[in-house]
Design a protein around this motif. Structure first.
Motif, short mmCIF file in Angstrom:
data_model
loop_
_atom_site.label_atom_id
_atom_site.label_comp_id
_atom_site.label_asym_id
_atom_site.label_seq_id
_atom_site.Cartn_x
_atom_site.Cartn_y
_atom_site.Cartn_z
N LEU A 106 29.29 12.10 25.94
CA LEU A 106 28.77 11.32 27.28
C LEU A 106 29.13 12.29 28.48
N PRO A 107 28.23 12.08 29.41
CA PRO A 107 28.46 12.60 30.82
C PRO A 107 29.90 12.10 31.28
N ILE A 108 30.43 13.33 31.99
CA ILE A 108 31.92 12.71 32.51
C ILE A 108 31.73 11.63 33.58
N SER A 109 30.63 11.34 34.31
CA SER A 109 30.63 10.14 35.16
C SER A 109 30.45 8.97 34.60
N THR A 110 29.63 8.83 33.29
CA THR A 110 29.47 7.74 32.39
C THR A 110 31.06 7.53 31.96
N THR A 111 31.62 8.59 31.48
CA THR A 111 32.90 8.23 30.75
C THR A 111 34.06 7.65 31.68
N HIS A 112 33.89 8.19 32.92
CA HIS A 112 34.91 7.70 34.04
C HIS A 112 34.44 6.42 34.23
N ARG A 113 33.29 5.74 34.22
CA ARG A 113 33.00 4.40 34.60
C ARG A 113 33.34 3.59 33.58
N MET A 114 32.82 3.96 32.16
CA MET A 114 33.32 3.26 31.01
C MET A 114 34.99 3.18 30.83
N VAL A 115 35.50 4.13 31.05
CA VAL A 115 36.87 4.14 30.52
C VAL A 115 37.54 3.44 31.68
N ASN A 116 37.37 3.31 32.89
CA ASN A 116 38.08 2.32 33.84
C ASN A 116 37.66 0.91 33.70
N ASP A 117 36.51 0.66 32.96
CA ASP A 117 36.22 -0.76 32.62
C ASP A 117 37.09 -1.12 31.46
N LEU A 118 37.33 -0.21 30.46
CA LEU A 118 38.11 -0.53 29.25
C LEU A 118 39.46 -0.84 29.80
N ALA A 119 39.95 0.17 30.91
CA ALA A 119 41.24 0.11 31.20
C ALA A 119 41.52 -1.42 32.05
N ASP A 120 40.60 -1.88 32.86
CA ASP A 120 40.64 -3.30 33.28
C ASP A 120 40.82 -4.25 32.22
N TRP A 121 40.22 -4.17 31.13
CA TRP A 121 40.60 -5.17 29.95
C TRP A 121 41.84 -4.74 29.17
N SER A 130 20.93 6.39 30.09
CA SER A 130 20.49 7.62 30.47
C SER A 130 19.99 8.68 29.26
N GLN A 131 20.41 8.31 28.13
CA GLN A 131 20.31 9.10 27.05
C GLN A 131 19.33 8.20 26.07
N PRO A 132 18.25 8.63 25.58
CA PRO A 132 17.25 7.89 24.77
C PRO A 132 18.00 7.49 23.52
N GLY A 133 18.01 6.23 23.30
CA GLY A 133 18.46 5.85 22.00
C GLY A 133 19.98 5.35 21.84
N ARG A 134 20.86 5.83 22.83
CA ARG A 134 22.12 5.15 22.97
C ARG A 134 22.10 3.87 23.72
N SER A 135 22.59 3.10 23.27
CA SER A 135 23.05 1.81 23.98
C SER A 135 24.35 1.80 24.54
N VAL A 136 24.37 0.69 25.51
CA VAL A 136 25.82 0.78 25.93
C VAL A 136 26.87 0.40 25.03
N VAL A 137 26.66 -0.29 24.05
CA VAL A 137 27.64 -0.68 22.86
C VAL A 137 28.03 0.58 21.97
N SER A 138 27.03 1.46 21.97
CA SER A 138 27.11 2.81 21.29
C SER A 138 28.08 3.68 22.05
N LYS A 139 27.80 3.77 23.36
CA LYS A 139 28.58 4.57 24.21
C LYS A 139 30.22 4.00 24.15
N PHE A 140 30.46 2.92 24.45
CA PHE A 140 31.88 2.29 24.28
C PHE A 140 32.27 2.49 22.97
N SER A 141 31.67 2.34 21.91
CA SER A 141 32.05 2.72 20.55
C SER A 141 32.68 4.06 20.57
N ALA A 142 31.56 5.02 21.02
CA ALA A 142 32.08 6.57 21.07
C ALA A 142 33.49 6.87 21.70
#
Length: 311
Positions: free
Chosen positions: A40-55, A6-18
């Motif tokens: 990152l937006p709080i909604s995006t952070t919530h989703r990605m942090v939960n994915d990282l916790a699953d792993w 949703s943010q131009p120029g930011r890939s999924v990998v860059s978000k996880f890295s951040a």
């Protein structure tokens, strides 16, 4: 837009890295702090942090409101559990001593990516190294059951809800049965697996704790019959586990240098009880927690006249 971001120029990998970069100094952060630090937006952070916790890359603190590096990330950062090289070097002398005491193969295992990664001491050989090939199924080994006993409910559910392999007719694959068994392992301070991985023997394991009373690893002994060998093996196993716990309560040389340089944001108390508030005893009965006198403990005593032997 990169990676449907949703943010131009930011890939999924860059978000996880951040998100991961917010933990480069260790410590714990709330979702709002992670969002602020990563941009990152709080909604995006919530989703990605939960994915990282699953792993198991991140994990929730006991308060349920903040996140900290999980076991997978700790092994990369060198926090708490240190690197596997440091863990091998610190654990090897205890494996040697335990092997001599019980006359059986012994292992030191850590939980990585849903499996037990281990080093071992076998007869006529040195202590092995951690490697990609040295892994065991977490549900069919005593060490795995011990490690599962200290996972948060969400992480435990992620592992137990997978399709588990039955290696023998005695392998536990039912999630509810396993959940009950691993909870008992935490309450009693030990676990065993009886012919669940192979038909000719089993294992007995005890937990190893580190700084802050957090689980670090499991120490495991190969036996022919866990019930018959328990009283023979348990004294040496519990003493070795408590000794290793004292070893890992102290930061290693690498972590001490990080702390001195101010690069580690976590606290490292000189002594800590385990996560149930227990301290390991010394002297007669050393290594046996003071509250181990449960029905389960009494039921597992060797019958009078039996001769327990470790294989």
């Amino acid at each position: 837009m990169a990676g449907n971001s949703s943010q131009p120029g930011r890939s999924v990998v860059s978000k996880f890295s951040a998100i991961l970069m917010t933990f480069r100094r260790g410590g714990s952060h709330s979702l709002s702090e992670i969002a602020s630090l990563s941009g990152l937006p709080i909604s995006t952070t919530h989703r990605m942090v939960n994915d990282l916790a699953d792993w198991l890359v991140l994990e929730k603190d006991p308060d349920g409101r903040t996140y900290r590096p999980g076991q997978a990330l700790q092994s990369l950062l060198g926090h708490t559990g240190c690197s596997t090289r440091n863990m091998r070097d610190r654990g090897a002398p205890w494996l040697e001593d335990l092997h001599r005491a019980v006359g059986a193969d012994v292992r030191f295992g850590i939980l990585e990516f849903g499996a037990v990664s281990f080093i071992e001491k076998r007869r006529h050989g040195p202590v092995s190294q951690f490697s990609a090939a040295a892994t065991l199924p977490v549900h069919a080994t005593a060490g795995g059951k011990v490690l599962l006993g200290y996972l948060a409910d969400r992480e435990l559910r992620q592992i137990l809800d997978r399709r588990l392999t039955a290696f023998t007719s005695r392998t536990m694959v039912d999630p509810e049965q396993l959940r009950w068994v691993v909870k008992k392992a935490r309450v009693n301070g030990f676990a065993w697996a009886d012919r669940e991985l192979r038909t000719d023997g089993g294992t007995i394991a005890a937990p190893v704790f580190g700084t802050g009373g957090r689980i670090v690893a499991a120490l495991e002994v190969d036996v022919g019959d866990p019930a018959g060998a328990f009283e023979c093996v348990w004294p040496a196993l519990s003493v070795a586990a408590s000794g290793l716990s004292r070893e890992f309560e102290r930061p290693c040389e690498h972590c001490r240098s990080r702390i001195a340089a101010g690069a580690d944001g976590t606290e490292h108390p000189p002594e800590a009880p385990d996560r149930r508030g227990r301290r390991w005893a010394t002297g007669p009965g050393a290594g046996i927690p003071s509250d181990v006198g449960s029905i389960e403990w009494l039921d597992r005593r060797v019958p009078s006249g039996a001769t327990p032997t470790a294989r």
